[in-house]
Design a protein around this motif. Structure first.
Motif, PDB file in Angstrom:
ATOM      1  N   LEU A 114       0.829  -1.207   0.000  1.00 21.86           N
ATOM      2  CA  LEU A 114       0.000   0.000   0.000  1.00 21.86           C
ATOM      3  C   LEU A 114       0.866   1.262   0.000  1.00 21.86           C
ATOM      4  CD1 LEU A 114      -2.692  -0.960   2.656  1.00 21.86           C
ATOM      5  CD2 LEU A 114      -2.959  -0.936   0.178  1.00 21.86           C
ATOM      6  N   PRO A 115       0.351   2.332  -0.603  1.00 25.63           N
ATOM      7  CA  PRO A 115       1.043   3.622  -0.508  1.00 25.63           C
ATOM      8  C   PRO A 115       1.033   4.127   0.935  1.00 25.63           C
ATOM      9  CG  PRO A 115      -0.727   3.706  -2.142  1.00 25.63           C
ATOM     10  CD  PRO A 115      -0.810   2.387  -1.474  1.00 25.63           C
ATOM     11  N   LEU A 116       1.889   5.074   1.224  1.00 26.50           N
ATOM     12  CA  LEU A 116       2.094   5.540   2.597  1.00 26.50           C
ATOM     13  C   LEU A 116       0.799   6.040   3.249  1.00 26.50           C
ATOM     14  CD1 LEU A 116       4.083   6.026   4.850  1.00 26.50           C
ATOM     15  CD2 LEU A 116       4.535   8.275   3.884  1.00 26.50           C
ATOM     16  N   ARG A 117       0.009   6.828   2.548  1.00 25.98           N
ATOM     17  CA  ARG A 117      -1.217   7.383   3.137  1.00 25.98           C
ATOM     18  C   ARG A 117      -2.192   6.265   3.524  1.00 25.98           C
ATOM     19  NH1 ARG A 117      -4.798  10.649  -0.560  1.00 25.98           N
ATOM     20  NH2 ARG A 117      -2.795  11.093  -1.464  1.00 25.98           N
ATOM     21  N   LEU A 118      -2.320   5.266   2.646  1.00 22.32           N
ATOM     22  CA  LEU A 118      -3.225   4.151   2.954  1.00 22.32           C
ATOM     23  C   LEU A 118      -2.666   3.275   4.082  1.00 22.32           C
ATOM     24  CD1 LEU A 118      -4.335   3.146  -0.646  1.00 22.32           C
ATOM     25  CD2 LEU A 118      -5.519   4.605   0.998  1.00 22.32           C
ATOM     26  N   GLN A 141      -3.673   4.747   7.313  1.00 27.33           N
ATOM     27  CA  GLN A 141      -5.083   4.472   7.630  1.00 27.33           C
ATOM     28  C   GLN A 141      -5.234   3.067   8.219  1.00 27.33           C
ATOM     29  OE1 GLN A 141      -7.518   4.960   4.167  1.00 27.33           O
ATOM     30  NE2 GLN A 141      -7.089   7.159   3.972  1.00 27.33           N
ATOM     31  N   VAL A 142      -4.577   2.108   7.573  1.00 30.35           N
ATOM     32  CA  VAL A 142      -4.680   0.711   8.025  1.00 30.35           C
ATOM     33  C   VAL A 142      -4.047   0.555   9.410  1.00 30.35           C
ATOM     34  CG1 VAL A 142      -3.968  -1.657   7.526  1.00 30.35           C
ATOM     35  CG2 VAL A 142      -4.798  -0.195   5.687  1.00 30.35           C
ATOM     36  N   GLN A 169      -9.674  -6.468  11.500  1.00 29.53           N
ATOM     37  CA  GLN A 169     -10.321  -5.335  10.838  1.00 29.53           C
ATOM     38  C   GLN A 169      -9.341  -4.625   9.909  1.00 29.53           C
ATOM     39  OE1 GLN A 169     -13.477  -4.424  10.832  1.00 29.53           O
ATOM     40  NE2 GLN A 169     -14.019  -6.121  12.166  1.00 29.53           N
ATOM     41  N   ALA A 170      -8.077  -4.529  10.337  1.00 26.85           N
ATOM     42  CA  ALA A 170      -7.062  -3.890   9.498  1.00 26.85           C
ATOM     43  C   ALA A 170      -6.831  -4.693   8.221  1.00 26.85           C
ATOM     44  CB  ALA A 170      -5.759  -3.738  10.275  1.00 26.85           C
ATOM     45  N   ILE A 171      -6.866  -6.005   8.318  1.00 25.84           N
ATOM     46  CA  ILE A 171      -6.697  -6.856   7.137  1.00 25.84           C
ATOM     47  C   ILE A 171      -7.863  -6.651   6.176  1.00 25.84           C
ATOM     48  CG2 ILE A 171      -6.718  -9.258   6.346  1.00 25.84           C
ATOM     49  CD1 ILE A 171      -5.044  -9.934   8.841  1.00 25.84           C
ATOM     50  N   ARG A 172      -9.075  -6.581   6.717  1.00 27.46           N
ATOM     51  CA  ARG A 172     -10.250  -6.346   5.855  1.00 27.46           C
ATOM     52  C   ARG A 172     -10.135  -5.008   5.132  1.00 27.46           C
ATOM     53  NH1 ARG A 172     -13.633  -8.151  10.478  1.00 27.46           N
ATOM     54  NH2 ARG A 172     -13.788 -10.381  10.211  1.00 27.46           N
ATOM     55  N   LYS A 173      -9.727  -3.987   5.863  1.00 33.65           N
ATOM     56  CA  LYS A 173      -9.585  -2.643   5.267  1.00 33.65           C
ATOM     57  C   LYS A 173      -8.474  -2.646   4.211  1.00 33.65           C
ATOM     58  CE  LYS A 173     -10.310   1.788   5.000  1.00 33.65           C
ATOM     59  NZ  LYS A 173     -11.544   2.347   4.477  1.00 33.65           N
ATOM     60  N   ALA A 174      -7.351  -3.291   4.486  1.00 31.01           N
ATOM     61  CA  ALA A 174      -6.234  -3.347   3.537  1.00 31.01           C
ATOM     62  C   ALA A 174      -6.663  -4.073   2.254  1.00 31.01           C
ATOM     63  CB  ALA A 174      -5.028  -4.010   4.159  1.00 31.01           C
ATOM     64  N   ARG A 175      -7.426  -5.148   2.404  1.00 31.57           N
ATOM     65  CA  ARG A 175      -7.912  -5.858   1.219  1.00 31.57           C
ATOM     66  C   ARG A 175      -8.853  -4.961   0.398  1.00 31.57           C
ATOM     67  NH1 ARG A 175      -8.919 -11.601   4.020  1.00 31.57           N
ATOM     68  NH2 ARG A 175      -6.858 -12.463   3.635  1.00 31.57           N
ATOM     69  N   ALA A 176      -9.711  -4.234   1.090  1.00 31.09           N
ATOM     70  CA  ALA A 176     -10.630  -3.332   0.391  1.00 31.09           C
ATOM     71  C   ALA A 176      -9.875  -2.218  -0.321  1.00 31.09           C
ATOM     72  CB  ALA A 176     -11.641  -2.756   1.375  1.00 31.09           C
ATOM     73  N   LEU A 177      -8.847  -1.684   0.310  1.00 28.67           N
ATOM     74  CA  LEU A 177      -8.078  -0.601  -0.292  1.00 28.67           C
ATOM     75  C   LEU A 177      -7.212  -1.095  -1.464  1.00 28.67           C
ATOM     76  CD1 LEU A 177      -6.897   1.295   2.900  1.00 28.67           C
ATOM     77  CD2 LEU A 177      -8.612   2.040   1.233  1.00 28.67           C
TER      78      LEU A 177
END
Length: 97
Positions: free
Chosen positions: A68-72, A75-76, A87-95
């Motif tokens: 992921l890029p730094l900004r994302l 967030q994760v 929850q962080a894994i779910r968000k990272a997959r979505a991003l």
């Protein structure tokens, strides 16, 4: 006299049987220990750690966040701090998609 030799023979058979059982259990333990070891680059044996649920989650998290890029990533990481790794894994997959 014949009774002593039969008693001696029976004792010898028991000793052999007990020795074989001990040898068998020792070989089983050795095989289990050897199967959980690997050899490092320097030739020394290194024990493998059992793969736990926490290690699997950590591996998934690290694999997802590194792309992921730094900004994302930030967030994760914030989600991980507040809500946990899953929850962080779910968000990272979505991003990632």
């Amino acid at each position: 006299m014949p009774r002593k030799s039969s008693a001696r023979r029976a004792r010898a058979m028991r000793d052999i049987d007990q020795g074989l059982r001990m040898l068998s259990s020792g070989l089983r333990r050795l095989a289990r220990d050897v199967s959980t070891m690997r050899v490092a680059g320097n030739g020394r044996a290194v024990r493998r750690r059992p793969v736990t649920r926490a290690l699997k989650l950590q591996g998934r998290y690290m694999g997802l966040i590194r792309t992921l890029p730094l900004r994302l990533k930030m967030q994760v990481k914030a989600i991980r701090a507040k809500q946990g790794v899953e929850q962080a894994i779910r968000k990272a997959r979505a991003l990632k998609d």
